[in-house]
Design an enzyme around this catalytic site. Structure first.
Site, PDB file in Angstrom:
ATOM      1  N   ASP A  78      47.432   6.732 -14.313  1.00 47.29           N
ATOM      2  CA  ASP A  78      46.741   8.018 -14.466  1.00 47.29           C
ATOM      3  C   ASP A  78      47.504   9.010 -15.335  1.00 47.29           C
ATOM      4  OD1 ASP A  78      44.857   6.941 -12.715  1.00 47.29           O
ATOM      5  OD2 ASP A  78      45.930   7.703 -10.966  1.00 47.29           O
ATOM      6  N   LYS A 122      45.985   7.733 -20.212  1.00 42.58           N
ATOM      7  CA  LYS A 122      45.856   6.659 -21.215  1.00 42.58           C
ATOM      8  C   LYS A 122      44.479   6.655 -21.862  1.00 42.58           C
ATOM      9  CE  LYS A 122      46.811   3.744 -17.951  1.00 42.58           C
ATOM     10  NZ  LYS A 122      47.191   4.649 -16.866  1.00 42.58           N
ATOM     11  N   GLY A 150      40.963   3.610 -13.810  1.00 43.17           N
ATOM     12  CA  GLY A 150      39.964   4.649 -14.004  1.00 43.17           C
ATOM     13  C   GLY A 150      40.439   5.494 -15.172  1.00 43.17           C
ATOM     14  N   HIS A 151      39.818   5.296 -16.328  1.00 46.10           N
ATOM     15  CA  HIS A 151      40.254   5.997 -17.543  1.00 46.10           C
ATOM     16  C   HIS A 151      39.197   7.034 -17.922  1.00 46.10           C
ATOM     17  CE1 HIS A 151      42.989   2.342 -18.673  1.00 46.10           C
ATOM     18  NE2 HIS A 151      43.279   2.876 -17.517  1.00 46.10           N
ATOM     19  N   GLN A 157      46.934   0.908 -15.404  1.00 46.94           N
ATOM     20  CA  GLN A 157      47.991   1.201 -14.425  1.00 46.94           C
ATOM     21  C   GLN A 157      49.226   1.775 -15.144  1.00 46.94           C
ATOM     22  OE1 GLN A 157      46.329  -2.220 -13.932  1.00 46.94           O
ATOM     23  NE2 GLN A 157      44.909  -0.821 -13.012  1.00 46.94           N
TER      24      GLN A 157
HETATM   25  P1  GDP Z   1      44.388   7.190 -17.117  1.00 48.85           P
HETATM   26  O1  GDP Z   1      44.065   6.326 -15.960  1.00 48.85           O
HETATM   27  O2  GDP Z   1      45.803   7.049 -17.557  1.00 48.85           O
HETATM   28  O3  GDP Z   1      43.425   7.032 -18.260  1.00 48.85           O
HETATM   29  O4  GDP Z   1      44.246   8.691 -16.598  1.00 48.85           O
HETATM   30  P2  GDP Z   1      43.051   9.285 -15.685  1.00 48.85           P
HETATM   31  O5  GDP Z   1      41.837   9.407 -16.507  1.00 48.85           O
HETATM   32  O6  GDP Z   1      42.952   8.508 -14.412  1.00 48.85           O
HETATM   33  O7  GDP Z   1      43.660  10.672 -15.260  1.00 48.85           O
HETATM   34  C1  GDP Z   1      44.018  11.629 -16.213  1.00 48.85           C
HETATM   35  C2  GDP Z   1      43.193  12.895 -15.936  1.00 48.85           C
HETATM   36  O8  GDP Z   1      43.751  13.969 -16.641  1.00 48.85           O
HETATM   37  C3  GDP Z   1      41.767  12.789 -16.427  1.00 48.85           C
HETATM   38  O9  GDP Z   1      40.948  13.553 -15.590  1.00 48.85           O
HETATM   39  C4  GDP Z   1      41.821  13.402 -17.821  1.00 48.85           C
HETATM   40  O10 GDP Z   1      40.594  13.950 -18.243  1.00 48.85           O
HETATM   41  C5  GDP Z   1      42.826  14.492 -17.609  1.00 48.85           C
HETATM   42  N1  GDP Z   1      43.661  14.823 -18.770  1.00 48.85           N
HETATM   43  C6  GDP Z   1      44.139  14.012 -19.758  1.00 48.85           C
HETATM   44  N2  GDP Z   1      44.972  14.695 -20.581  1.00 48.85           N
HETATM   45  C7  GDP Z   1      45.010  15.956 -20.092  1.00 48.85           C
HETATM   46  C8  GDP Z   1      45.737  17.130 -20.472  1.00 48.85           C
HETATM   47  O11 GDP Z   1      46.502  17.153 -21.418  1.00 48.85           O
HETATM   48  N3  GDP Z   1      45.541  18.250 -19.708  1.00 48.85           N
HETATM   49  C9  GDP Z   1      44.703  18.275 -18.633  1.00 48.85           C
HETATM   50  N4  GDP Z   1      44.589  19.407 -17.964  1.00 48.85           N
HETATM   51  N5  GDP Z   1      44.019  17.191 -18.245  1.00 48.85           N
HETATM   52  C10 GDP Z   1      44.187  16.046 -18.949  1.00 48.85           C
HETATM   53  P1  IMO Z   2      44.878   3.553 -14.165  1.00 48.44           P
HETATM   54  O1  IMO Z   2      44.641   2.505 -15.207  1.00 48.44           O
HETATM   55  C1  IMO Z   2      46.868   4.673 -10.433  1.00 48.44           C
HETATM   56  C2  IMO Z   2      47.456   1.504  -7.451  1.00 48.44           C
HETATM   57  C3  IMO Z   2      46.666   1.606  -6.162  1.00 48.44           C
HETATM   58  C4  IMO Z   2      47.643   0.957  -5.195  1.00 48.44           C
HETATM   59  C5  IMO Z   2      48.259  -0.148  -6.050  1.00 48.44           C
HETATM   60  C6  IMO Z   2      47.652  -1.525  -5.824  1.00 48.44           C
HETATM   61  O2  IMO Z   2      43.732   4.455 -13.940  1.00 48.44           O
HETATM   62  O3  IMO Z   2      46.158   4.278 -14.420  1.00 48.44           O
HETATM   63  P2  IMO Z   2      45.350  -2.619  -6.599  1.00 48.44           P
HETATM   64  O4  IMO Z   2      43.935  -2.242  -6.273  1.00 48.44           O
HETATM   65  O5  IMO Z   2      45.659  -2.617  -8.051  1.00 48.44           O
HETATM   66  O6  IMO Z   2      45.773  -3.895  -5.934  1.00 48.44           O
HETATM   67  O7  IMO Z   2      46.245  -1.454  -5.904  1.00 48.44           O
HETATM   68  O8  IMO Z   2      48.089   0.238  -7.395  1.00 48.44           O
HETATM   69  N1  IMO Z   2      46.644   1.544  -8.694  1.00 48.44           N
HETATM   70  C7  IMO Z   2      46.579   2.601  -9.512  1.00 48.44           C
HETATM   71  N2  IMO Z   2      47.118   3.834  -9.413  1.00 48.44           N
HETATM   72  N3  IMO Z   2      46.156   4.345 -11.528  1.00 48.44           N
HETATM   73  C8  IMO Z   2      45.624   3.115 -11.666  1.00 48.44           C
HETATM   74  O9  IMO Z   2      45.013   2.700 -12.789  1.00 48.44           O
HETATM   75  C9  IMO Z   2      45.801   2.177 -10.612  1.00 48.44           C
HETATM   76  N4  IMO Z   2      45.399   0.908 -10.407  1.00 48.44           N
HETATM   77  C10 IMO Z   2      45.940   0.529  -9.244  1.00 48.44           C
HETATM   78  O10 IMO Z   2      46.399   2.931  -5.824  1.00 48.44           O
HETATM   79  O11 IMO Z   2      48.657   1.862  -4.865  1.00 48.44           O
HETATM   80 MG    MG Z   3      43.337   6.452 -13.997  1.00 46.92          MG
END
Ligand code: GDP
Ligand code: IMO
Ligand code: MG
Length: 427
Positions: free
Chosen positions: A14, A17, A41-42, A227
């Protein structure tokens, strides 16, 4: 983008990416996912539109780009179809002409999801991993046990039926005798999966050859990690990890190209640290500063909706990420969230077993026994979400970044100050 680039998360996922990949897609020809599944979850934000992708590469919003799902991924056919439908409803074409799935990709079956959930339910207290319940671990187990169903099998229903019948008895023994739930019949599993499997057939492709041809034609490949480094099956905080290798080194193996193909490795680092699910987290803040980061950063899991745990930036953990991924640059995200905090802390070492250490201890769950050593830096008040150039950042923000660069020895090449594509500064 003039180079084949791997994008990986350097923390516990998270990091942002999705946003970074979406931005870099502009200059790429092909975007490939190489590990993980719909545990990811991207989030992509373009203007008023927000979209969360779990399985399909984040490049899909750019209509002229090819998106590939590599052999290293575990794919849930039902989730794949649902995501394709969502994209099509939004007017984004996600047809087989631009979205392809490797013949070798392993499939997540209904019994994997059931096993994942039942195991988590049975675990108690400190043993719970807090998986996403998407069947990720059990699907990778079957791959290693050589009883996995592969995407190629969907084109041969009879083979798929036979393979399901071979994979089920062991699971049914667990279902009936360990978990005390009714067994699944092979026919029932086959019928559940069949409509989605059928839809998957036209998407099957030789992803390895697709990448090879693209590279030979001068095209650029973007490898999208899921991840984060400390969720890596080998190098992460085992056993609180996911079931795939999340490090940059897995990008070629998980997509079917040689290790000489990636030319640039971009580590995505959130300006503070978050973790969703269980496991050690030395810089976690269980106070109002933690609540501030959680609230201001809207830190809720994009897959499970769980609150993300929040804490200070951990440069010891990131030092190991640098060692494991050899990034050529860092994309620093969510810097805007730190605005308004009078003091910022950077974890620069750990106290562990009476000594000061600069790397995470390697023994199982060693990270649970460390105490962070902090350096304090001044914060800044200004809202920086509208800043688009390095020079216009508050001096304290530049100082924070420069300190991080000095300690990690890697340059921050991109700074993100908001979720939108536009809210980005390049250096
Ligand atoms: P990922 O799994 O690495 O793709 O990240 P996620 O999408 O799960 O979580 C990142 C969250 O931060 C998302 O809700 C994005 O929309 C948000 N986000 C990304 N870059 C920024 C930033 O620079 N500032 C803020 N406030 N939010 C951001
Ligand atoms: P993105 O790509 C954050 C965590 C789960 C749990 C552990 C194992 O959005 O960054 P799993 O279901 O993979 O066997 O769970 O890994 N986990 C993540 N945490 N971002 C993710 O993906 C994750 N994918 C798995 O919360 O702790
Ligand atoms: Mg994510």
């Amino acid at each position: 983008m003039t180079e084949n680039t791997v994008v990986i998360g350097a923390q516990w996922g998270d990091e942002g990416k999705g946003k970074v990949v979406d931005l870099l897609t502009e200059d790429a020809n092909v975007i490939v996912r190489f590990q993980g599944g719909n545990n990811a979850g991207h989030t992509l934000v373009v203007g008023s539109r927000k979209l969360i992708l779990h399985l399909i590469p984040s490049g899909i919003l750019h209509e002229d780009k090819k998106c590939l799902i590599g052999n290293g991924v575990v794919l849930d056919p039902e989730v794949f179809c649902a995501e394709v439908d969502t994209l099509n409803e939004l007017g984004i074409s996600a047809g087989p002409e631009r979205l392809k799935v490797s013949y070798k990709t392993q499939l997540i079956m209904p019994y994997h999801k059931r096993l994942d959930t039942l195991r988590e339910e049975k675990k108690t207290g400190a043993d719970k991993i807090g998986t996403t319940g998407r069947g990720i671990g059990p699907a990778y187990e079957d791959k290693a046990a050589r009883i996995g169903i592969r995407a190629a099998d969907v084109a041969d229903p009879e083979l798929m039926r036979q393979k399901i019948a071979k994979a089920l008895p062991e699971k049914n023994a667990l279902f009936e005798h360990l978990f005390q739930v009714p067994p699944l019949s092979p026919g029932e599993v086959f019928e559940t999966i069949r409509p989605f499997a059928r839809r998957l057939v036209p998407y099957l492709a030789d992803v390895s050859t697709e990448i090879d041809q693209e590279v030979k034609n001068g095209g650029k490949v973007l490898f999208e990690g899921a991840q984060g480094t400390h969720l890596d099956l080998d190098h992460g905080t085992y056993p609180f990890v996911t079931s795939s290798n999340t490090v940059a080194g897995n990008a070629p193996a998980g997509s079917g190209c040689g290790p000489g193909i990636p030319e640039r490795i971009l580590a995505v680092v959130k300006a503070y640290t978050t973790r969703v699910g269980a496991g050690p987290f030395p810089t976690e803040l269980k106070d109002e500063t933690g609540d501030y980061l959680q609230g201001k950063g809207t830190e809720f899991g994009a897959t499970t909706g769980r609150k993300r745990r929040c804490g200070w930036l951990d440069l010891v953990l990131l030092g190991e990420s640098v060692r494991l991924n050899t990034p050529t640059g860092i994309a620093l995200t969510k810097l805007d969230v730190l605005s308004g905090l009078p003091e910022l802390k950077l974890c620069v070492a750990y106290k562990y077993e009476g000594r000061q250490v600069l790397y995470p201890p390697q023994k199982e769950n060693g990270l649970a026994g460390v105490e962070p050593v902090y350096q304090s830096l001044p914060g800044w008040e200004e809202d920086i979400s509208g800043v688009r150039s390095w020079d216009l950042l508050p001096a304290a923000a530049r100082n924070y970044i420069e300190r991080l660069e000095d300690i990690l020895g890697v340059r921050v090449t991109m700074v993100s100050v908001g979720p939108d594509r536009e809210q980005t500064l390049f250096r």
